[in-house]
Design a protein around this motif. Structure first.
Motif, mmCIF file in Angstrom:
data_model
loop_
_atom_site.group_PDB
_atom_site.id
_atom_site.type_symbol
_atom_site.label_atom_id
_atom_site.label_comp_id
_atom_site.label_asym_id
_atom_site.label_seq_id
_atom_site.Cartn_x
_atom_site.Cartn_y
_atom_site.Cartn_z
ATOM 1 N N ILE A 119 69.231 24.448 45.929
ATOM 2 C CA ILE A 119 69.306 24.810 47.352
ATOM 3 C C ILE A 119 69.757 26.259 47.509
ATOM 4 C CG2 ILE A 119 71.690 24.085 47.832
ATOM 5 C CD1 ILE A 119 68.576 23.641 50.083
ATOM 6 N N ILE A 120 70.567 26.763 46.581
ATOM 7 C CA ILE A 120 70.917 28.188 46.603
ATOM 8 C C ILE A 120 69.661 29.029 46.397
ATOM 9 C CG2 ILE A 120 72.133 30.024 45.375
ATOM 10 C CD1 ILE A 120 74.389 27.996 44.856
ATOM 11 N N LEU A 121 68.807 28.594 45.471
ATOM 12 C CA LEU A 121 67.543 29.302 45.234
ATOM 13 C C LEU A 121 66.648 29.282 46.472
ATOM 14 C CD1 LEU A 121 66.564 28.201 41.600
ATOM 15 C CD2 LEU A 121 67.663 30.325 42.335
ATOM 16 N N VAL A 122 66.647 28.164 47.199
ATOM 17 C CA VAL A 122 65.854 28.065 48.427
ATOM 18 C C VAL A 122 66.288 29.134 49.423
ATOM 19 C CG1 VAL A 122 65.403 26.635 50.474
ATOM 20 C CG2 VAL A 122 65.267 25.621 48.197
ATOM 21 N N VAL A 123 67.598 29.255 49.626
ATOM 22 C CA VAL A 123 68.119 30.219 50.594
ATOM 23 C C VAL A 123 67.828 31.650 50.123
ATOM 24 C CG1 VAL A 123 70.163 31.026 51.825
ATOM 25 C CG2 VAL A 123 69.917 28.594 51.306
ATOM 26 N N ILE A 124 68.054 31.920 48.837
ATOM 27 C CA ILE A 124 67.779 33.263 48.318
ATOM 28 C C ILE A 124 66.283 33.578 48.424
ATOM 29 C CG2 ILE A 124 67.812 34.738 46.265
ATOM 30 C CD1 ILE A 124 70.264 33.203 45.301
ATOM 31 N N GLY A 125 65.446 32.583 48.135
ATOM 32 C CA GLY A 125 63.997 32.781 48.215
ATOM 33 C C GLY A 125 63.546 33.170 49.609
ATOM 34 N N HIS A 126 64.067 32.477 50.621
ATOM 35 C CA HIS A 126 63.720 32.829 52.000
ATOM 36 C C HIS A 126 64.295 34.194 52.375
ATOM 37 C CE1 HIS A 126 62.995 28.345 52.881
ATOM 38 N NE2 HIS A 126 61.842 28.976 52.782
ATOM 39 N N ALA A 127 65.491 34.486 51.883
ATOM 40 C CA ALA A 127 66.084 35.804 52.146
ATOM 41 C C ALA A 127 65.208 36.912 51.568
ATOM 42 C CB ALA A 127 67.488 35.876 51.560
ATOM 43 N N SER A 128 64.632 36.669 50.384
ATOM 44 C CA SER A 128 63.771 37.680 49.761
ATOM 45 C C SER A 128 62.525 37.946 50.587
ATOM 46 C CB SER A 128 63.373 37.243 48.349
ATOM 47 O OG SER A 128 62.414 36.204 48.378
#
Length: 317
Positions: free
Chosen positions: A15-24
């Motif tokens: 879920i951390i990757l999900v948030v970082i992915g959208h931030a990118s």
């Protein structure tokens, strides 16, 4: 069945990757060629589907579709209504109908993970009814039918999440199979996983054009599988130690659905962060992720105080 702490840690990581992915995406005007996006999107949602398949296995070979409907489909549509209110057209019945029709036809315009996960559970339910002790073979057969249907009709004829379902059902089924045969599977996974730590970054360094369909497809699946395997073995090793990071990831894994459906509304932070920190993608993504997850946690804690609200928004009973 006892809860596996490693699965919660992996869900927290995912879920951390999900948030970082959208931030990118949000900090680069949806530039999908930046290294951060490319790396995360190579495997993070297949990992989530693998974990979803894992937790849907039980020794009784049972699955309640009515409960899955309440947990997944109702929040899927509730968050559509929240989005309609957020964007100011909730009282315009024509717009609501228009966007709702779009959402059903193309679930990726909304909380698509919930929609796809429900239909994967439906396929698992059917497979268990067909052959309870050999449900994996039944799932392979059902997956083949879905792929065939998609190929002969094309995305324009039947969409409704079908392309994504064909793609993610593989990882859901692998997670389910892994849990069912965990003792045997883990002996195979570990050597493959350690090799994946080398194979995954190498594949990222050598992209393949979509015009070369066979090599492109092989690379796509290999990236996802090696990303899942590498994540599993690394966090398995990490879980041998009792650390605050482990506890934090377990906690975030337990509220991963809440973070998933809520963090989109933290997009308002993007212009403020860019104004203060400038155009440093990695720093911006890090700050956004920390703030967004903290806000999501505060919101879910408030919602948890109201039983009917937590059921509607998060499918929590």
């Amino acid at each position: 069945m006892p809860r596996n702490p490693l699965i919660d840690v992996l869900k927290g990581f995912a879920i951390i990757l999900v948030v970082i992915g959208h931030a990118s995406q949000w900090f680069t005007a949806d530039d999908r060629t930046n290294p951060l996006y490319v790396t995360i999107y190579a495997f993070h949602m297949p990992l989530f589907m693998f974990l979803s398949g894992y937790v849907n296995f039980n020794t009784k070979g049972q699955i309640s579709l009515s409960k899955r409907f309440q947990v997944l489909v109702i929040p899927f549509f509730i968050w559509f209504l929240i989005s309609a209110a957020y964007h100011g057209y909730i009282l315009n019945s024509e717009k609501v109908y228009h966007y709702l029709s779009q959402l059903i036809y193309e679930p990726t315009k909304g909380m698509w993970f919930l929609w796809l996960l429900f239909w994967q559970c439906v396929i698992l339910y059917i497979a268990l009814k067909i052959k309870k002790n050999n449900e994996l073979w039944a799932m392979i057969g059902l997956w083949s039918i879905l792929v065939f249907t998609h190929r002969i009709t094309g995305a324009q004829a039947i969409f409704y999440g079908l392309p994504e379902l064909c793609w993610y059902l593989i990882y859901f089924s692998l997670g389910y199979a892994f849990h069912k045969y965990e003792e045997k599977a883990i002996t195979t996974l570990r050597p493959f996983a350690w090799a994946s730590l080398i194979v995954f970054p190498l594949l990222l360094l050598f992209p393949v054009e979509k015009t070369n369909f066979i090599l492109y497809t092989i690379r796509l699946y290999t990236l996802a599988l090696t990303g899942i395997a590498a994540s599993y073995v690394l966090w398995e090793k990490f879980c041998h130690y009792q650390t605050k990071t482990k506890q934090l990831l377990k906690y975030l894994g337990g509220i991963s659905l809440e973070i998933y459906v809520t963090h989109y509304y933290c997009i308002f932070l993007v212009p403020y962060i860019k104004t203060i920190l400038g155009d440093n993608l990695y720093l911006n993504a890090l700050v956004f992720t920390l703030l967004a997850i903290a806000l999501c946690d505060v919101i879910q804690r408030l919602v948890q105080q109201v039983k009917w609200l937590r059921r509607l928004l998060y499918g929590r009973f």
